[in-house]
Design a protein around this motif. Structure first.
Motif, PDB file in Angstrom:
ATOM      1  N   ASP A 140      -0.782  30.498  23.925  1.00 37.86           N
ATOM      2  CA  ASP A 140      -1.470  29.334  24.476  1.00 37.86           C
ATOM      3  C   ASP A 140      -0.479  28.217  24.793  1.00 37.86           C
ATOM      4  N   LEU A 164       1.648  29.230  27.858  1.00 35.95           N
ATOM      5  CA  LEU A 164       0.843  29.150  29.073  1.00 35.95           C
ATOM      6  C   LEU A 164       0.568  27.698  29.461  1.00 35.95           C
ATOM      7  N   ARG A 222      -2.709  38.084  32.836  1.00 34.36           N
ATOM      8  CA  ARG A 222      -3.958  37.743  33.517  1.00 34.36           C
ATOM      9  C   ARG A 222      -4.255  36.246  33.491  1.00 34.36           C
ATOM     10  N   ARG A 223      -3.569  35.517  32.624  1.00 34.25           N
ATOM     11  CA  ARG A 223      -3.816  34.083  32.496  1.00 34.25           C
ATOM     12  C   ARG A 223      -2.752  33.230  33.194  1.00 34.25           C
ATOM     13  N   HIS A 251      -1.390  39.209  38.793  1.00 37.84           N
ATOM     14  CA  HIS A 251      -2.124  39.480  37.552  1.00 37.84           C
ATOM     15  C   HIS A 251      -2.331  40.976  37.322  1.00 37.84           C
TER      16      HIS A 251
END
Length: 395
Positions: free
Chosen positions: A213, A216, A244-245, A275
């Protein structure tokens, strides 16, 4: 005539081994890829240098640059002065900068050659690191030196930052400062503690999901300054989840030397092209470069079955080379270069040829043969017999 030799076994004995006799993997000329693929390249030590190998570094520059030309000839990029080059594990910062300079100069003579270079804080002594500002200044110094040469940055994970950071906010502060200054989009670098125990708890926590987190969030704050992120966690599900994020256009560069084949092939999921698959920045591509090139060429032609047929047999070899203690994988990479004639000796910076056992190297030889990666089998057998003789094993 079949080639044979006597090799150590896992049980501690000796047994005859006969090579399969399969043709070595060779990619077609002019191969094209639809993935970006960097090989983190090793350095060739100078065994004739009058140094203390555990304390000083001497590089055979001609052989080292020749190997980079070999990688470029196969369509692969070079991720320079990374951990595969024993960065921070025998290769110091002044020698790393010279390596980067020479590699960038050599790339100018090779059409289509591309290089990205490791920018870190490894010139700092952990004992002397006082605070996060000290880490920022160290990053900035290396950043300025590499960018002055025209180099693209790979912002390497920092032992010094892991040492002094008190939580995620310190990582956010450091990366915000570095990314705002970068002249061109950078590749971020998340190396798991299996590769370097000093990086445990990177991004401010030992919880991988929470660490993800934070990483990202840093990327999302600077999407146009990040080309991509290389992660080496040896966990394909974590890589896919992070991939994917990522913001649109930001690439996932797999550093997973256990699961690279399926991660590069991709899963087709997600609306963003980046992605659905991983690009590559891999240490194992140094050792399996011809197979990597041939497989990526097949994938670009839509031949997914051919891609897996070529690359699949290399995965057991890679998992063996990167077996725990994973940080000693460089020994297997250099051993492969020696077997295949890219250097004339099995000597490493820092004397690290001693980090793997004879039994480990014997199994590596078998697996390389099964992956069709012994480019000149006669030579490989002669060199393996030489190593065996040095250990008292007759053939």
């Amino acid at each position: 005539m079949a080639l044979s030799l006597t090799l150590p076994t896992a049980a501690g004995g000796l047994a005859a081994y006969t090579l399969r006799g399969s043709a070595p993997v060779r990619p077609p000329g002019g191969v094209q890829f639809n993935r970006i693929a960097y090989s983190a390249a090793h350095v060739v030590a100078d065994p004739l240098a009058a140094i203390d190998p555990w304390l000083q570094c001497a590089v055979d520059w001609d052989a080292t640059i020749a190997y980079r030309r070999h990688l470029w000839s196969l369509g692969l990029g070079v991720a320079e002065a990374m951990d595969t080059a024993q960065r921070g594990m025998g290769l110091d910062w002044p020698t790393s900068l010279e390596l980067i300079r020479r590699s960038l100069d050599a790339a100018k003579d090779v059409p289509g050659a591309f290089v990205a270079s490791g920018c870190g804080t490894d010139h700092l002594s952990l004992i002397d690191v006082k605070d996060v500002d000290h880490v920022i200044q160290a990053y900035e110094a290396q950043m300025a030196a590499i960018e002055a040469l025209g180099g693209k940055l790979i912002v390497m994970a920092s032992r010094a930052l892991a040492h002094v950071a008190k939580g995620p906010a310190d990582y956010e502060r450091v990366y915000d400062r570095i990314l705002r200054q970068a002249r061109q989009p950078v590749i971020l670098h998340w190396l798991g503690d299996m590769f370097d125990p000093a990086l445990a708890g990177y991004w401010g926590t030992k919880d991988i999901d929470a660490a993800m987190d934070t990483a990202l969030g840093i990327i999302a704050a600077h999407p146009h300054r990040v080309d991509g992120i290389k992660i080496s966690l040896l966990d394909k599900d974590k890589e896919i989840a992070m991939r994917r994020r990522l913001p649109p256009g930001v690439r996932m560069y797999t550093g997973d030397d256990f699961n690279y084949a399926e991660l590069i092939a991709g899963d087709g999921a997600g609306t963003e092209p980046t992605h659905a698959k991983s690009d590559a920045l891999l240490g194992i591509f140094d050792a399996i470069a011809p197979a990597a090139s041939a497989a990526l060429g097949a994938l670009a032609q839509g031949d997914t079955a051919g891609f897996h047929a070529i690359l699949g047999p290399t995965v057991p070899l890679s998992r063996h080379i990167f077996a725990a203690p994973t940080r000693f994988y460089k020994t297997g990479v250099v051993f492969m270069a020696w077997l295949n004639g890219h250097q004339q000796h099995f000597t490493m910076v820092g004397g690290q040829q001693s980090t793997r056992s004879l039994q480990h190297l014997a199994e590596l030889f078998r697996l390389a043969d099964h992956a069709n990666l012994l480019a000149q089998p006669d030579q490989a057998v002669r060199r393996m017999k030489t190593l065996l003789a040095l250990h008292g094993v007759g053939n």
